[in-house]
Design a protein around this motif. Structure first.
Motif, short mmCIF file in Angstrom:
data_model
loop_
_atom_site.label_atom_id
_atom_site.label_comp_id
_atom_site.label_asym_id
_atom_site.label_seq_id
_atom_site.Cartn_x
_atom_site.Cartn_y
_atom_site.Cartn_z
N GLN A 1 21.58 -12.01 -7.19
CA GLN A 1 20.24 -12.33 -7.69
C GLN A 1 19.22 -11.48 -6.95
N VAL A 2 18.23 -11.00 -7.68
CA VAL A 2 17.16 -10.20 -7.10
C VAL A 2 15.84 -10.92 -7.30
N GLN A 3 15.07 -10.99 -6.25
CA GLN A 3 13.71 -11.54 -6.36
C GLN A 3 12.73 -10.40 -6.17
N LEU A 4 11.75 -10.33 -7.07
CA LEU A 4 10.75 -9.27 -7.05
C LEU A 4 9.36 -9.87 -6.96
N VAL A 5 8.56 -9.37 -6.04
CA VAL A 5 7.20 -9.89 -5.86
C VAL A 5 6.24 -8.72 -5.84
N GLU A 6 5.34 -8.67 -6.83
CA GLU A 6 4.35 -7.60 -6.92
C GLU A 6 3.09 -7.98 -6.17
N SER A 7 2.37 -6.97 -5.72
CA SER A 7 1.07 -7.16 -5.10
C SER A 7 0.26 -5.87 -5.27
N GLY A 8 -1.04 -5.97 -5.00
CA GLY A 8 -1.87 -4.78 -5.01
C GLY A 8 -2.77 -4.64 -6.23
N GLY A 9 -2.66 -5.54 -7.17
CA GLY A 9 -3.54 -5.45 -8.34
C GLY A 9 -4.97 -5.81 -7.99
N GLY A 10 -5.87 -5.58 -8.93
CA GLY A 10 -7.26 -5.90 -8.70
C GLY A 10 -8.16 -5.26 -9.71
N LEU A 11 -9.46 -5.26 -9.39
CA LEU A 11 -10.48 -4.68 -10.25
C LEU A 11 -10.95 -3.36 -9.66
N VAL A 12 -10.98 -2.32 -10.48
CA VAL A 12 -11.39 -1.00 -10.03
C VAL A 12 -12.19 -0.32 -11.14
N GLN A 13 -13.09 0.56 -10.75
CA GLN A 13 -13.85 1.31 -11.74
C GLN A 13 -13.02 2.47 -12.30
N ALA A 14 -13.37 2.87 -13.48
CA ALA A 14 -12.70 4.01 -14.09
C ALA A 14 -12.80 5.22 -13.16
N GLY A 15 -11.69 5.93 -13.05
CA GLY A 15 -11.61 7.07 -12.14
C GLY A 15 -11.09 6.71 -10.77
N GLY A 16 -11.00 5.43 -10.48
CA GLY A 16 -10.54 4.98 -9.18
C GLY A 16 -9.03 4.92 -9.07
N SER A 17 -8.58 4.38 -7.95
CA SER A 17 -7.15 4.33 -7.65
C SER A 17 -6.75 2.94 -7.16
N LEU A 18 -5.50 2.62 -7.40
CA LEU A 18 -4.88 1.42 -6.85
C LEU A 18 -3.43 1.75 -6.52
N ARG A 19 -2.87 1.03 -5.56
CA ARG A 19 -1.44 1.15 -5.28
C ARG A 19 -0.80 -0.22 -5.40
N LEU A 20 0.13 -0.32 -6.30
CA LEU A 20 0.89 -1.54 -6.46
C LEU A 20 2.16 -1.48 -5.61
N SER A 21 2.56 -2.64 -5.12
CA SER A 21 3.80 -2.75 -4.37
C SER A 21 4.68 -3.81 -5.00
N CYS A 22 5.99 -3.61 -4.86
CA CYS A 22 6.95 -4.60 -5.35
C CYS A 22 8.01 -4.75 -4.27
#
Length: 123
Positions: A1-22
């Protein structure tokens, strides 16, 4: 069994950056194909990117050149670096693990899923 937990989402303006983690646990992470999908309101879940255990990657055309998938097998974590974000990138982003080498574009090719993290890009 594998458990996956995402993080790093949010609100950003167009042209910006985000990094998601799992963060993955429960199996030998390094053997899995690790992918990202997204689902916008009223739309079907769509493929974003995958990192195969051998190191190769594959991207949807809509994100190629803007998003980068990477993984740290020692930490059991896969990342999605998202640059030059657009309002149409707004969606819930899901991490998924594939135990077999199948067509990565289809959600049925994946065996385990995270709960998702919301990404909102404002114009």
């Amino acid at each position: 069994q594998v458990q996956l937990v995402e993080s790093g989402g949010g609100l950003v303006q167009a042209g910006g950056s985000l990094r998601l983690s799992c963060a993955a646990s429960g199996r030998t992470f390094s053997r899995e194909g690790m992918g990202w999908f997204r689902q916008a309101p009223g739309k079907e879940r769509e493929f974003v990117a995958i990192s195969w255990s051998a190191g190769s990657t594959y991207y949807a055309d809509s994100v190629k050149g803007r998003f980068t998938i990477s993984r740290d097998n020692a930490k059991g974590t896969v990342y999605l670096q998202m640059n030059s974000l657009k309002p149409e990138d707004t969606a819930v982003y899901y991490c998924a693990a594939a135990t077999q080498h199948r067509d990565p574009r289809f959600s049925r090719s994946y065996d385990y899923w995270g709960q998702g993290t919301q990404v909102t890009v404002s114009s």
